[in-house]
Design an enzyme around this catalytic site. Structure first.
Site, PDB file in Angstrom:
ATOM      1  N   GLY A 260       0.838  -1.190   0.000  1.00 47.99           N
ATOM      2  CA  GLY A 260       0.000   0.000   0.000  1.00 47.99           C
ATOM      3  C   GLY A 260       0.874   1.241   0.000  1.00 47.99           C
TER       4      GLY A 260
ATOM      5  CD  GLN B  70       2.973   5.845   3.220  1.00 45.56           C
ATOM      6  OE1 GLN B  70       2.050   5.312   2.632  1.00 45.56           O
ATOM      7  NE2 GLN B  70       3.912   5.162   3.831  1.00 45.56           N
TER       8      GLN B  70
ATOM      9  CB  CYS C 153       4.705   2.144   7.983  1.00 42.41           C
ATOM     10  SG  CYS C 153       4.243   3.714   7.234  1.00 42.41           S
ATOM     11  CG  LEU C 154       6.345   1.087   1.997  1.00 44.92           C
ATOM     12  CD1 LEU C 154       5.800   1.346   0.592  1.00 44.92           C
ATOM     13  CD2 LEU C 154       7.453   0.041   1.964  1.00 44.92           C
TER      14      LEU C 154
ATOM     15  CG  HIS D  61      -1.186   1.017   7.389  1.00 45.17           C
ATOM     16  ND1 HIS D  61      -0.279   0.580   8.347  1.00 45.17           N
ATOM     17  CD2 HIS D  61      -0.474   1.852   6.579  1.00 45.17           C
ATOM     18  CE1 HIS D  61       0.893   1.136   8.121  1.00 45.17           C
ATOM     19  NE2 HIS D  61       0.811   1.913   7.048  1.00 45.17           N
ATOM     20  CD  GLU D  62      -1.510   2.377   2.789  1.00 42.08           C
ATOM     21  OE1 GLU D  62      -1.116   3.549   2.757  1.00 42.08           O
ATOM     22  OE2 GLU D  62      -0.748   1.415   3.050  1.00 42.08           O
TER      23      GLU D  62
ATOM     24  CG  HIS E   3      -0.366   6.620   5.806  1.00 39.61           C
ATOM     25  ND1 HIS E   3       0.709   7.129   6.481  1.00 39.61           N
ATOM     26  CD2 HIS E   3      -0.042   5.326   5.521  1.00 39.61           C
ATOM     27  CE1 HIS E   3       1.649   6.195   6.619  1.00 39.61           C
ATOM     28  NE2 HIS E   3       1.208   5.084   6.056  1.00 39.61           N
TER      29      HIS E   3
HETATM   30  O1  K1U Z   1       1.505   2.364   4.039  1.00 39.54           O
HETATM   31  C1  K1U Z   1       2.571   1.823   3.874  1.00 39.54           C
HETATM   32  O2  K1U Z   1       3.578   2.325   4.319  1.00 39.54           O
HETATM   33  C2  K1U Z   1       2.678   0.509   3.144  1.00 39.54           C
HETATM   34  C3  K1U Z   1       2.636  -0.694   4.055  1.00 39.54           C
HETATM   35  C4  K1U Z   1       1.210  -1.215   4.099  1.00 39.54           C
HETATM   36  C5  K1U Z   1       0.871  -2.237   5.125  1.00 39.54           C
HETATM   37  C6  K1U Z   1       1.582  -3.400   5.282  1.00 39.54           C
HETATM   38  C7  K1U Z   1       1.210  -4.347   6.220  1.00 39.54           C
HETATM   39  C8  K1U Z   1       0.123  -4.136   7.004  1.00 39.54           C
HETATM   40  C9  K1U Z   1      -0.568  -2.968   6.860  1.00 39.54           C
HETATM   41  C10 K1U Z   1      -0.205  -2.022   5.923  1.00 39.54           C
HETATM   42  C11 K1U Z   1       3.584  -1.742   3.484  1.00 39.54           C
HETATM   43  O3  K1U Z   1       3.426  -2.180   2.398  1.00 39.54           O
HETATM   44  S1  K1U Z   1       4.913  -2.245   4.494  1.00 39.54           S
HETATM   45  C12 K1U Z   1       5.759  -3.459   3.504  1.00 39.54           C
HETATM   46  C13 K1U Z   1       5.055  -4.767   3.409  1.00 39.54           C
HETATM   47  O4  K1U Z   1       4.134  -5.032   4.151  1.00 39.54           O
HETATM   48  C14 K1U Z   1       5.468  -5.756   2.391  1.00 39.54           C
HETATM   49  C15 K1U Z   1       6.660  -5.659   1.745  1.00 39.54           C
HETATM   50  C16 K1U Z   1       7.011  -6.613   0.787  1.00 39.54           C
HETATM   51  C17 K1U Z   1       6.169  -7.637   0.480  1.00 39.54           C
HETATM   52  C18 K1U Z   1       4.970  -7.754   1.144  1.00 39.54           C
HETATM   53  C19 K1U Z   1       4.629  -6.821   2.091  1.00 39.54           C
HETATM   54 ZN    ZN Z   2       2.217   3.265   6.189  1.00 36.67          ZN
END
Ligand code: K1U
Ligand code: ZN
Length: 170
Positions: free
Chosen positions: A46, A51, A94-95, A136-137, A140
């Protein structure tokens, strides 16, 4: 299409309530395409506009599994229209807070109303990782990070780590 720079916490732009999108213009569509490319490149499941430093109410996500085809979604002006009483605890990342993963409890399923890439109103129900990610998004877009669900002590330790990471990357 191009990738955009992802802001790292702490950053004042990640704490702002974003503005509604008045119309899905070509500029907004181009932002959404860039966000999808940035999300896949990261990689993540996401990404919300703040972000990448844009304070507009739009997020993208794709929680399809590795063996399924890509299922990119773009949601402008998303709103929760229904949330289940049943809750689910999922490990979130979270990225904007790299390498930190913590459990967060949220409604297990949600229905969201939103505008799609053509500006058409849609309503979809999400469960599993899709529901966790969509909430989660949406957080944000309201200036809320998943670490805001943790204790003040944990949050402050994570914030210190991120400040150090930002100094190293500068
Ligand atoms: O919002 C963001 O920063 C993105 C976040 C979203 C998220 C992940 C997990 C649970 C709730 C919300 C991410 O994508 S973090 C990275 C991640 O989960 C991932 C990375 C590589 C492969 C699969 C997942
Ligand atoms: Zn996030």
């Amino acid at each position: 299409m191009s990738t955009r720079n992802i802001l790292i916490h702490p950053d004042a732009r990640l704490k702002k309530v974003c503005d509604p999108v008045s119309e899905v213009t070509p500029e907004m569509r181009s932002l959404a395409e860039d966000m999808l490319e940035t999300m896949y490149d990261a990689p993540g499941v996401g990404l919300a506009a703040p972000q990448v430093g844009v304070l507009s109410r739009v997020f993208v996500m794709d929680c399809s599994g590795k063996d399924e085809g890509e299922e990119p979604m773009v949601l402008f002006n998303p709103e929760i229209t229904w949330a289940s009483e049943e809750v689910n605890t999922h490990e979130e990342g979270c990225l904007s807070i790299p390498e930190i993963y913590e459990n967060v409890t949220r409604p297990a399923s949600v229905r969201m109303a939103f505008l799609d890439m053509d500006g058409k109103p849609q309503e979809r129900e999400f469960d599993g990782l899709w529901a966790t990610c969509a909430q989660h998004e949406l957080d944000h877009l309201n200036g809320r990070l998943f670490i805001d669900y943790l204790s003040a002590l944990k949050r402050s330790m994570i914030t210190s780590k991120m400040k150090k990471l930002k100094r190293q990357r500068a």
